[in-house]
Write a protein that holds these residues in place. Structure first.
Motif, mmCIF file in Angstrom:
data_model
loop_
_atom_site.group_PDB
_atom_site.id
_atom_site.type_symbol
_atom_site.label_atom_id
_atom_site.label_comp_id
_atom_site.label_asym_id
_atom_site.label_seq_id
_atom_site.Cartn_x
_atom_site.Cartn_y
_atom_site.Cartn_z
ATOM 1 N N ILE A 1 0.838 -1.201 0.000
ATOM 2 C CA ILE A 1 0.000 0.000 0.000
ATOM 3 C C ILE A 1 0.874 1.252 0.000
ATOM 4 N N ALA A 2 1.945 1.205 0.783
ATOM 5 C CA ALA A 2 2.868 2.345 0.806
ATOM 6 C C ALA A 2 3.454 2.598 -0.578
ATOM 7 N N ALA A 3 3.785 1.511 -1.298
ATOM 8 C CA ALA A 3 4.304 1.658 -2.665
ATOM 9 C C ALA A 3 3.239 2.253 -3.582
ATOM 10 N N HIS A 4 1.990 1.819 -3.401
ATOM 11 C CA HIS A 4 0.897 2.374 -4.213
ATOM 12 C C HIS A 4 0.750 3.874 -3.964
ATOM 13 N N LEU A 5 0.880 4.294 -2.724
ATOM 14 C CA LEU A 5 0.755 5.711 -2.394
ATOM 15 C C LEU A 5 1.869 6.524 -3.053
ATOM 16 N N LEU B 1 10.426 2.685 -15.097
ATOM 17 C CA LEU B 1 11.194 2.565 -13.857
ATOM 18 C C LEU B 1 10.311 2.087 -12.716
ATOM 19 N N LEU B 2 9.066 2.552 -12.675
ATOM 20 C CA LEU B 2 8.140 2.091 -11.647
ATOM 21 C C LEU B 2 7.827 0.610 -11.835
ATOM 22 N N GLY B 3 7.792 0.174 -13.094
ATOM 23 C CA GLY B 3 7.543 -1.241 -13.359
ATOM 24 C C GLY B 3 8.634 -2.132 -12.813
#
Length: 245
Positions: free
Chosen positions: A48-52, A131-133
């Protein structure tokens, strides 16, 4: 009246102001009788932190004019709905019926598809989303083995190739097809290398687990032997005491 309230505070075992937070904590987390589910839920919260963080990046792209309001709204709704569905699936225990109770593949592949959705509208900023991928692949090291990384890489690269085909068909005048293909090839090579290295790390987990189990068994045997020695010493001391008496 103040004395009466003070007396009620002494009678109530748990302050009322803490009841809401306790109930929320009990709802969010598992008790100690479900350690595996607790680990899965904690990993989900890390995700969830990564999603934020990703959403903050998307907002930055929107503020800079690379993404329009409608696609950001669609992304936000789908992302929130997906995470809520995953949380309820884990919290209800429904995930234990699946072959992969941690839902790792689903939790990585679905955000990847949402990222590709944004890339369609990102224009010249499309490449930065790659890069996010790559960052998402790191979460696979919790659970994946080599074949899982391969399956995920094939899925994402195929979807990315389909995205390039759609861009070439619908936005042929606004894209540099050679550049898009070059970015796809570079991303494919990077994903292949990362999948190989991360897969090697993932393949080590069963070996480490076997070593830990063997050490645990040896420790149990040593503890049992120590207990027997202690009991024998106690018997010898008791026999010696009887003799001396």
């Amino acid at each position: 009246a103040l004395r009466h309230l003070h007396g009620l505070r002494r009678i109530v075992p748990v302050p009322l102001r803490n009841l809401g937070s306790m109930r929320l904590a009990n709802f969010l987390m598992f008790n100690h009788h479900e350690p595996e589910q607790g680990i899965r839920l904690r990993r989900f919260l890390v995700g969830i932190a990564a999603h934020l963080m990703n959403f903050l990046f998307v907002l930055g792209c929107w503020l800079l004019g690379f993404l329009n309001t409608q696609c950001v709204e669609i992304y936000a709704v789908l992302d929130i709905a997906f995470n809520l569905a995953v949380y309820l699936t884990i919290r209800s225990g429904l995930n234990t019926r699946f072959e992969d109770p941690s839902l790792t593949f689903l939790q990585i592949s679905t955000p990847a598809m949402l990222g590709l959705f944004l890339m369609y509208f990102a224009g010249p900023a499309r490449g930065v989303f790659l890069l996010l991928g790559l960052a998402m692949f790191c979460f696979g090291m919790f659970r994946f083995r080599s074949r899982d990384f391969i399956y995920l890489a094939i899925l994402i690269l195929t979807a990315y190739a389909a995205l390039i085909a759609l861009l070439a068909h619908n936005q042929a005048d606004t894209i540099n097809l050679k550049l898009e293909l070059l970015q796809w090839a570079a991303f494919a090579m990077t994903v292949a290398q990362f999948s190989f290295l991360a897969g090697m790390i993932g393949d080590l987990r069963p070996k480490v687990r076997e070593k830990n189990q063997a050490l645990s068994k040896k420790n149990e045997e040593l503890e049992a032997a120590f207990q027997r020695i202690t009991e024998q010493n106690a018997e010898l001391e008791a026999a010696f005491q009887r003799i001396t008496d």
